[in-house]
Write a protein that holds these residues in place. Structure first.
Motif, PDB file in Angstrom:
ATOM      1  N   ASP A  52       0.805  -1.399  -0.324  1.00 42.35           N
ATOM      2  CA  ASP A  52       0.161  -0.303   0.233  1.00 42.35           C
ATOM      3  C   ASP A  52       0.452   1.019   0.283  1.00 42.35           C
ATOM      4  O   ASP A  52       2.061   1.199   0.634  1.00 42.35           O
ATOM      5  CB  ASP A  52      -1.117  -0.316   1.133  1.00 42.35           C
ATOM      6  N   ALA A  53       0.364   2.831  -0.108  1.00 47.47           N
ATOM      7  CA  ALA A  53       0.584   3.597  -0.193  1.00 47.47           C
ATOM      8  C   ALA A  53       0.603   4.058   1.592  1.00 47.47           C
ATOM      9  O   ALA A  53      -0.719   4.200   2.092  1.00 47.47           O
ATOM     10  CB  ALA A  53      -0.215   4.632  -1.357  1.00 47.47           C
ATOM     11  N   ILE A  54       1.134   4.232   2.072  1.00 50.55           N
ATOM     12  CA  ILE A  54       1.653   5.276   3.561  1.00 50.55           C
ATOM     13  C   ILE A  54       2.481   6.463   3.902  1.00 50.55           C
ATOM     14  O   ILE A  54       3.552   6.521   3.186  1.00 50.55           O
ATOM     15  CB  ILE A  54       2.283   3.286   4.451  1.00 50.55           C
ATOM     16  N   ASP A  55       1.731   7.275   4.317  1.00 51.70           N
ATOM     17  CA  ASP A  55       1.791   7.834   5.173  1.00 51.70           C
ATOM     18  C   ASP A  55       2.601   7.933   6.147  1.00 51.70           C
ATOM     19  O   ASP A  55       1.871   7.763   7.031  1.00 51.70           O
ATOM     20  CB  ASP A  55       0.290   8.995   4.997  1.00 51.70           C
ATOM     21  N   TYR A  56       3.719   8.072   5.990  1.00 55.43           N
ATOM     22  CA  TYR A  56       4.710   8.035   7.005  1.00 55.43           C
ATOM     23  C   TYR A  56       5.518   8.700   7.582  1.00 55.43           C
ATOM     24  O   TYR A  56       6.107   9.326   8.127  1.00 55.43           O
ATOM     25  CB  TYR A  56       5.983   7.019   6.574  1.00 55.43           C
ATOM     26  N   GLY A  57       5.239  10.229   6.590  1.00 54.77           N
ATOM     27  CA  GLY A  57       5.582  11.174   6.938  1.00 54.77           C
ATOM     28  C   GLY A  57       7.141  11.434   6.189  1.00 54.77           C
ATOM     29  O   GLY A  57       7.964  12.508   7.313  1.00 54.77           O
ATOM     30  N   LEU A  58       7.440  11.269   5.470  1.00 61.98           N
ATOM     31  CA  LEU A  58       8.977  10.270   5.322  1.00 61.98           C
ATOM     32  C   LEU A  58       9.394  11.143   3.622  1.00 61.98           C
ATOM     33  O   LEU A  58       7.975  11.368   3.039  1.00 61.98           O
ATOM     34  CB  LEU A  58       9.257   9.188   5.228  1.00 61.98           C
ATOM     35  N   PRO A  59      10.463  11.320   3.575  1.00 64.63           N
ATOM     36  CA  PRO A  59      10.444  11.708   1.994  1.00 64.63           C
ATOM     37  C   PRO A  59       9.377  10.878   0.740  1.00 64.63           C
ATOM     38  O   PRO A  59       9.580   9.617   1.521  1.00 64.63           O
ATOM     39  CB  PRO A  59      11.631  12.060   1.330  1.00 64.63           C
ATOM     40  N   PRO A  60       9.095  11.447  -0.082  1.00 68.89           N
ATOM     41  CA  PRO A  60       8.094  10.399  -1.629  1.00 68.89           C
ATOM     42  C   PRO A  60       9.430   9.809  -2.015  1.00 68.89           C
ATOM     43  O   PRO A  60      10.305   9.622  -2.159  1.00 68.89           O
ATOM     44  CB  PRO A  60       7.840  11.374  -2.418  1.00 68.89           C
ATOM     45  N   GLY A  61       8.386   8.246  -1.871  1.00 77.40           N
ATOM     46  CA  GLY A  61       9.547   7.316  -2.324  1.00 77.40           C
ATOM     47  C   GLY A  61      10.231   6.249  -1.028  1.00 77.40           C
ATOM     48  O   GLY A  61      11.086   5.241  -1.508  1.00 77.40           O
ATOM     49  N   THR A  62      10.050   6.934  -0.018  1.00 81.49           N
ATOM     50  CA  THR A  62      10.893   5.622   0.592  1.00 81.49           C
ATOM     51  C   THR A  62       9.830   4.815   1.012  1.00 81.49           C
ATOM     52  O   THR A  62       8.480   5.359   1.689  1.00 81.49           O
ATOM     53  CB  THR A  62      10.339   7.217   2.531  1.00 81.49           C
ATOM     54  N   GLY A  63      11.026   3.796   1.150  1.00 76.77           N
ATOM     55  CA  GLY A  63       9.460   2.570   1.431  1.00 76.77           C
ATOM     56  C   GLY A  63      10.032   1.970   3.149  1.00 76.77           C
ATOM     57  O   GLY A  63      11.006   2.448   3.357  1.00 76.77           O
ATOM     58  N   ARG A  64       8.843   1.110   3.149  1.00 80.39           N
ATOM     59  CA  ARG A  64       9.582   0.357   4.870  1.00 80.39           C
ATOM     60  C   ARG A  64       8.282  -1.256   4.870  1.00 80.39           C
ATOM     61  O   ARG A  64       7.427  -1.050   4.075  1.00 80.39           O
ATOM     62  CB  ARG A  64       8.722   1.894   5.359  1.00 80.39           C
ATOM     63  N   VAL A  65       8.832  -1.733   5.840  1.00 77.80           N
ATOM     64  CA  VAL A  65       8.613  -3.080   6.020  1.00 77.80           C
ATOM     65  C   VAL A  65       7.841  -3.101   7.507  1.00 77.80           C
ATOM     66  O   VAL A  65       8.688  -2.622   8.146  1.00 77.80           O
ATOM     67  CB  VAL A  65       9.292  -4.221   5.524  1.00 77.80           C
ATOM     68  N   PHE A  66       7.207  -3.916   7.591  1.00 79.86           N
ATOM     69  CA  PHE A  66       6.519  -3.630   8.677  1.00 79.86           C
ATOM     70  C   PHE A  66       5.898  -5.308   9.340  1.00 79.86           C
ATOM     71  O   PHE A  66       4.952  -5.572   8.328  1.00 79.86           O
ATOM     72  CB  PHE A  66       5.645  -2.281   9.432  1.00 79.86           C
ATOM     73  N   HIS A  67       5.962  -6.128  10.540  1.00 77.07           N
ATOM     74  CA  HIS A  67       5.688  -6.634  10.892  1.00 77.07           C
ATOM     75  C   HIS A  67       4.277  -7.031  12.018  1.00 77.07           C
ATOM     76  O   HIS A  67       4.603  -5.855  12.424  1.00 77.07           O
ATOM     77  CB  HIS A  67       6.398  -7.790  10.694  1.00 77.07           C
ATOM     78  N   GLY A  68       3.801  -7.728  12.104  1.00 72.98           N
ATOM     79  CA  GLY A  68       2.816  -7.793  12.995  1.00 72.98           C
ATOM     80  C   GLY A  68       1.846  -7.086  13.832  1.00 72.98           C
ATOM     81  O   GLY A  68       1.123  -6.023  12.710  1.00 72.98           O
ATOM     82  N   ASP A  69       2.484  -6.419  14.962  1.00 70.98           N
ATOM     83  CA  ASP A  69       1.192  -5.613  15.513  1.00 70.98           C
ATOM     84  C   ASP A  69       1.289  -5.016  15.192  1.00 70.98           C
ATOM     85  O   ASP A  69       0.907  -3.455  15.312  1.00 70.98           O
ATOM     86  CB  ASP A  69       1.130  -5.257  17.134  1.00 70.98           C
ATOM     87  N   ASP A  70       2.782  -3.698  14.163  1.00 63.12           N
ATOM     88  CA  ASP A  70       2.920  -2.865  13.694  1.00 63.12           C
ATOM     89  C   ASP A  70       2.120  -2.569  12.181  1.00 63.12           C
ATOM     90  O   ASP A  70       1.720  -1.202  12.073  1.00 63.12           O
ATOM     91  CB  ASP A  70       4.389  -2.612  13.153  1.00 63.12           C
ATOM     92  N   VAL A  71       1.097  -3.738  11.514  1.00 59.40           N
ATOM     93  CA  VAL A  71       0.911  -4.108  10.520  1.00 59.40           C
ATOM     94  C   VAL A  71      -0.465  -2.572  10.708  1.00 59.40           C
ATOM     95  O   VAL A  71      -0.799  -1.524  10.092  1.00 59.40           O
ATOM     96  CB  VAL A  71       0.223  -4.638   9.851  1.00 59.40           C
ATOM     97  N   PRO A  72      -1.725  -2.816  11.562  1.00 58.60           N
ATOM     98  CA  PRO A  72      -2.515  -2.314  11.867  1.00 58.60           C
ATOM     99  C   PRO A  72      -2.442  -1.260  12.347  1.00 58.60           C
ATOM    100  O   PRO A  72      -2.825  -0.032  12.054  1.00 58.60           O
ATOM    101  CB  PRO A  72      -4.104  -3.390  13.094  1.00 58.60           C
ATOM    102  N   ALA A  73      -1.124  -0.898  13.251  1.00 59.95           N
ATOM    103  CA  ALA A  73      -0.937   0.707  14.263  1.00 59.95           C
ATOM    104  C   ALA A  73      -0.651   1.280  12.959  1.00 59.95           C
ATOM    105  O   ALA A  73      -1.284   2.755  12.443  1.00 59.95           O
ATOM    106  CB  ALA A  73       0.085   0.079  14.859  1.00 59.95           C
ATOM    107  N   PHE A  74       0.348   1.272  11.427  1.00 61.29           N
ATOM    108  CA  PHE A  74       0.654   2.051  10.554  1.00 61.29           C
ATOM    109  C   PHE A  74      -0.616   2.343   9.484  1.00 61.29           C
ATOM    110  O   PHE A  74      -0.670   3.193   9.102  1.00 61.29           O
ATOM    111  CB  PHE A  74       1.894   1.425   9.746  1.00 61.29           C
ATOM    112  N   LEU A  75      -0.946   1.390   9.373  1.00 63.90           N
ATOM    113  CA  LEU A  75      -2.377   1.465   8.999  1.00 63.90           C
ATOM    114  C   LEU A  75      -3.463   2.371   9.442  1.00 63.90           C
ATOM    115  O   LEU A  75      -4.145   3.404   8.356  1.00 63.90           O
ATOM    116  CB  LEU A  75      -3.253   0.162   8.532  1.00 63.90           C
TER     117      LEU A  75
END
Length: 216
Positions: free
Chosen positions: A74-97
């Motif tokens: 998905d496209a996720i607004d991390y508040g980081l520079p455009p195009g920055t990628g991140r991978v999250f596991h487990g409980d961090d998934v619903p938290a970041f969504l």
């Protein structure tokens, strides 16, 4: 739409690779376009399903219930520079969504995860592969160059996750397979876009005209 793998495989978990987002709003379509490319170029054992989840919300629940592992793209607004990628596991998934919801599709998918958890049918392994969008307000637009450049690297990340986390190897296809309907496949959709003079870029011009009249 979805493509299941078509090579026999046993002893591995059932894995759903799910791209979510709205291709009508520029970089919102990143997850969909990435799984579209993954399915076009790679084939997997029949324990792996690659799916364009779009903005279907709770309609995706039965697909999650059938999976042991879920990789969300998905496209996720991390508040980081455009195009920055991140991978999250487990409980961090619903938290970041839920951290910075950009649109209704993310709210909808949070409900899917919450419902699956409540029913005790949520996949045991949750992984989120996200990229920071650059533009979300270009109605009818395709991916920006910055985010489009991350499609191929993200496909590589997914392949690595499948291999390292689940022992699943992809095989390159001899000919591309279609996940999306031809009219909305990325090349056709972006290449056939009308000019700005012919099509409104920020929404339905009828609604915008009504809003303007109401403010006058």
């Amino acid at each position: 739409m979805e493509l299941a793998g078509n090579e026999g495989g046993r002893g591995t978990p059932r894995i759903l690779v799910l791209g979510i987002g709205n291709i009508l709003w520029a970089d919102e379509g990143f997850g969909v376009r990435t799984v579209e490319r993954l399915a076009a170029d790679w084939r997997f054992p029949d324990t792996v399903t690659v799916m364009d989840g779009g903005t279907q919300g709770l309609y995706l629940l039965p697909h999650l219930e059938c999976a042991d592992a879920l990789i969300v793209v998905d496209a996720i607004d991390y508040g980081l520079p455009p195009g920055t990628g991140r991978v999250f596991h487990g409980d961090d998934v619903p938290a970041f969504l839920g951290a910075k919801k950009m649109s209704l599709h993310q709210t909808g998918f949070q409900e899917v995860l919450a419902s699956a958890m409540l029913l005790g049918r949520c996949p045991q392994n949750l992984i989120l592969v996200g990229v920071q969008p650059e533009c979300l307000e270009d109605y009818g637009g395709g991916l920006t160059d910055t985010v489009a450049a991350q499609v191929a690297p993200t496909v590589d990340i997914i392949l690595t996750l499948l291999r390292d986390e689940f022992g699943v190897e992809g095989t390159r296809r001899d000919a591309a397979a279609d996940l999306a309907a031809p009219a909305i496949a990325r090349n056709a959709y972006e290449g056939g876009r009308p000019s700005a003079d012919e099509a409104c870029r920020i929404g339905d011009p009828r609604i915008l005209a009504a809003l303007s009249a109401g403010q006058a």
